[in-house]
Design a protein around this motif. Structure first.
Motif, PDB file in Angstrom:
ATOM      1  N   MET A  82       0.425  -1.357  -0.103  1.00 47.60           N
ATOM      2  CA  MET A  82       0.101  -0.137  -0.056  1.00 47.60           C
ATOM      3  C   MET A  82       1.018   1.236  -0.438  1.00 47.60           C
ATOM      4  O   MET A  82       2.140   1.255   1.085  1.00 47.60           O
ATOM      5  N   SER A  83       0.547   1.824  -0.476  1.00 44.72           N
ATOM      6  CA  SER A  83       1.390   3.201  -0.602  1.00 44.72           C
ATOM      7  C   SER A  83       1.299   4.450   0.454  1.00 44.72           C
ATOM      8  O   SER A  83       0.053   3.878   0.894  1.00 44.72           O
ATOM      9  N   TYR A  84       2.257   5.106   0.803  1.00 47.42           N
ATOM     10  CA  TYR A  84       2.122   6.220   1.805  1.00 47.42           C
ATOM     11  C   TYR A  84       2.311   7.131   1.239  1.00 47.42           C
ATOM     12  O   TYR A  84       3.354   7.959   0.121  1.00 47.42           O
ATOM     13  N   ALA A  85       1.153   8.598   1.502  1.00 43.84           N
ATOM     14  CA  ALA A  85       1.304   9.303   1.111  1.00 43.84           C
ATOM     15  C   ALA A  85       1.398  10.619   1.796  1.00 43.84           C
ATOM     16  O   ALA A  85       1.518  10.226   3.309  1.00 43.84           O
ATOM     17  N   VAL A  86       1.996  11.712   1.873  1.00 45.66           N
ATOM     18  CA  VAL A  86       2.759  12.991   2.313  1.00 45.66           C
ATOM     19  C   VAL A  86       2.060  14.033   1.914  1.00 45.66           C
ATOM     20  O   VAL A  86       2.566  14.565   0.581  1.00 45.66           O
ATOM     21  N   VAL A  87       1.395  15.226   2.387  1.00 49.25           N
ATOM     22  CA  VAL A  87       0.696  16.367   2.017  1.00 49.25           C
ATOM     23  C   VAL A  87       1.696  17.484   2.858  1.00 49.25           C
ATOM     24  O   VAL A  87       1.205  17.559   3.875  1.00 49.25           O
ATOM     25  N   ALA A  88       2.261  18.091   2.516  1.00 54.88           N
ATOM     26  CA  ALA A  88       3.245  19.119   3.083  1.00 54.88           C
ATOM     27  C   ALA A  88       2.795  20.913   2.869  1.00 54.88           C
ATOM     28  O   ALA A  88       2.382  20.959   1.420  1.00 54.88           O
ATOM     29  N   HIS A  89       2.173  21.151   3.949  1.00 55.35           N
ATOM     30  CA  HIS A  89       1.962  22.964   2.843  1.00 55.35           C
ATOM     31  C   HIS A  89       3.374  23.777   3.867  1.00 55.35           C
ATOM     32  O   HIS A  89       3.291  23.932   4.689  1.00 55.35           O
ATOM     33  N   TYR A  90       4.184  24.587   3.249  1.00 58.15           N
ATOM     34  CA  TYR A  90       4.226  25.434   3.099  1.00 58.15           C
ATOM     35  C   TYR A  90       3.961  26.647   2.595  1.00 58.15           C
ATOM     36  O   TYR A  90       3.748  26.504   1.964  1.00 58.15           O
ATOM     37  N   ARG A  91       4.888  28.122   3.894  1.00 54.07           N
ATOM     38  CA  ARG A  91       4.652  29.373   3.417  1.00 54.07           C
ATOM     39  C   ARG A  91       5.691  29.685   3.953  1.00 54.07           C
ATOM     40  O   ARG A  91       6.819  29.668   5.115  1.00 54.07           O
ATOM     41  N   CYS A  92       6.963  31.239   2.841  1.00 53.06           N
ATOM     42  CA  CYS A  92       7.585  31.355   2.809  1.00 53.06           C
ATOM     43  C   CYS A  92       7.349  33.090   3.132  1.00 53.06           C
ATOM     44  O   CYS A  92       6.228  33.844   2.189  1.00 53.06           O
ATOM     45  N   ASP A  93       8.044  33.626   3.874  1.00 56.17           N
ATOM     46  CA  ASP A  93       8.746  35.262   2.908  1.00 56.17           C
ATOM     47  C   ASP A  93       8.692  35.378   1.446  1.00 56.17           C
ATOM     48  O   ASP A  93       9.070  34.555   0.300  1.00 56.17           O
ATOM     49  N   PRO A  94       7.431  36.539   1.106  1.00 46.69           N
ATOM     50  CA  PRO A  94       7.598  36.296  -0.537  1.00 46.69           C
ATOM     51  C   PRO A  94       9.180  37.035  -0.819  1.00 46.69           C
ATOM     52  O   PRO A  94       9.251  36.572  -1.818  1.00 46.69           O
ATOM     53  N   ALA A  95      10.093  37.035  -0.575  1.00 45.06           N
ATOM     54  CA  ALA A  95      10.705  37.799  -0.156  1.00 45.06           C
ATOM     55  C   ALA A  95      11.783  36.284  -1.106  1.00 45.06           C
ATOM     56  O   ALA A  95      12.881  36.271  -1.454  1.00 45.06           O
ATOM     57  N   ASP A  96      11.616  35.579  -0.355  1.00 44.83           N
ATOM     58  CA  ASP A  96      12.126  34.053   0.000  1.00 44.83           C
ATOM     59  C   ASP A  96      11.862  33.303  -1.322  1.00 44.83           C
ATOM     60  O   ASP A  96      12.385  32.120  -1.261  1.00 44.83           O
TER      61      ASP A  96
ATOM     62  N   THR B 223       7.622  30.469   7.271  1.00 49.17           N
ATOM     63  CA  THR B 223       7.185  30.679   8.272  1.00 49.17           C
ATOM     64  C   THR B 223       5.287  29.790   8.809  1.00 49.17           C
ATOM     65  O   THR B 223       5.105  29.888  10.186  1.00 49.17           O
ATOM     66  N   GLU B 224       5.539  29.294   8.102  1.00 50.23           N
ATOM     67  CA  GLU B 224       4.207  27.696   9.032  1.00 50.23           C
ATOM     68  C   GLU B 224       5.027  26.439   7.656  1.00 50.23           C
ATOM     69  O   GLU B 224       5.565  26.623   6.589  1.00 50.23           O
ATOM     70  N   ARG B 225       4.221  25.440   8.427  1.00 52.72           N
ATOM     71  CA  ARG B 225       4.393  24.477   7.750  1.00 52.72           C
ATOM     72  C   ARG B 225       3.509  23.598   8.697  1.00 52.72           C
ATOM     73  O   ARG B 225       3.678  23.666   9.675  1.00 52.72           O
ATOM     74  N   SER B 226       3.114  23.003   7.014  1.00 52.04           N
ATOM     75  CA  SER B 226       2.260  21.823   8.654  1.00 52.04           C
ATOM     76  C   SER B 226       2.655  20.745   6.815  1.00 52.04           C
ATOM     77  O   SER B 226       2.468  20.710   6.295  1.00 52.04           O
ATOM     78  N   VAL B 227       2.336  18.759   8.098  1.00 52.57           N
ATOM     79  CA  VAL B 227       2.063  18.226   7.083  1.00 52.57           C
ATOM     80  C   VAL B 227       1.193  17.410   7.826  1.00 52.57           C
ATOM     81  O   VAL B 227       1.157  17.014   8.486  1.00 52.57           O
ATOM     82  N   THR B 228       1.172  16.000   6.605  1.00 49.14           N
ATOM     83  CA  THR B 228      -0.187  15.307   6.896  1.00 49.14           C
ATOM     84  C   THR B 228      -0.046  13.816   6.427  1.00 49.14           C
ATOM     85  O   THR B 228       1.017  14.306   4.764  1.00 49.14           O
ATOM     86  N   PHE B 229       0.016  12.987   7.031  1.00 50.88           N
ATOM     87  CA  PHE B 229       0.755  11.260   6.713  1.00 50.88           C
ATOM     88  C   PHE B 229      -0.112  10.556   6.509  1.00 50.88           C
ATOM     89  O   PHE B 229      -1.664  10.662   7.214  1.00 50.88           O
ATOM     90  N   ALA B 230      -0.378  10.073   5.204  1.00 44.77           N
ATOM     91  CA  ALA B 230      -1.728   9.640   5.057  1.00 44.77           C
ATOM     92  C   ALA B 230      -1.201   7.226   4.023  1.00 44.77           C
ATOM     93  O   ALA B 230      -0.457   7.506   3.065  1.00 44.77           O
ATOM     94  N   GLU B 231      -1.988   6.963   4.506  1.00 47.49           N
ATOM     95  CA  GLU B 231      -1.848   5.548   3.730  1.00 47.49           C
ATOM     96  C   GLU B 231      -3.017   5.776   2.599  1.00 47.49           C
ATOM     97  O   GLU B 231      -3.850   6.212   2.661  1.00 47.49           O
ATOM     98  N   VAL B 232      -2.151   5.651   1.093  1.00 48.45           N
ATOM     99  CA  VAL B 232      -3.441   5.144   0.320  1.00 48.45           C
ATOM    100  C   VAL B 232      -4.626   4.492   0.417  1.00 48.45           C
ATOM    101  O   VAL B 232      -3.892   3.208   0.726  1.00 48.45           O
ATOM    102  N   LEU B 233      -5.302   4.354  -0.198  1.00 42.84           N
ATOM    103  CA  LEU B 233      -6.591   3.352  -0.302  1.00 42.84           C
ATOM    104  C   LEU B 233      -7.025   2.490  -1.646  1.00 42.84           C
ATOM    105  O   LEU B 233      -6.488   4.049  -2.638  1.00 42.84           O
TER     106      LEU B 233
END
Length: 95
Positions: free
Chosen positions: A1-15, A85-95
């Motif tokens: 079964m596959s394993y999925a990672v979804v990450a949301h990143y945010r940085c300063d627009p200058a970076d 400036t922000e980071r969140s990560v979700t881990f999931a098994e693919v159904l």
């Protein structure tokens, strides 16, 4: 079964250009990993400095091998994460 990672990143627009370049370089190296089934980098519409990553691996062990790789440590941990400036990560098994 596959394993999925979804990450949301945010940085300063200058970076944003620096983060984008590092993520795209990481994408190419990650896609060459034996357990990688896909690694997509997206710019979030309407959110300057916003990125969404969608990654798939054959299993959790494949993702753990990815995290232990030199390119992950250099490009993501060393170059991208310090600029976020922000980071969140979700881990999931693919159904």
């Amino acid at each position: 079964m596959s394993y999925a990672v979804v990450a949301h990143y945010r940085c300063d627009p200058a970076d944003e250009a620096t983060v984008r370049a590092a993520l795209l370089k990481a994408r190419e190296q990650t896609r060459a990993e034996p357990a990688n089934e896909g690694y997509e980098v997206h710019a979030v519409e309407g959110q300057p400095g916003g990125f969404l990553l969608y990654e798939r691996y054959t299993d959790r062990a494949g993702f753990e091998a990815h995290k232990a790789s030199g390119h992950f440590r250099e490009l993501v941990v060393g170059a991208v994460w310090p600029l976020l400036t922000e980071r969140s990560v979700t881990f999931a098994e693919v159904l």
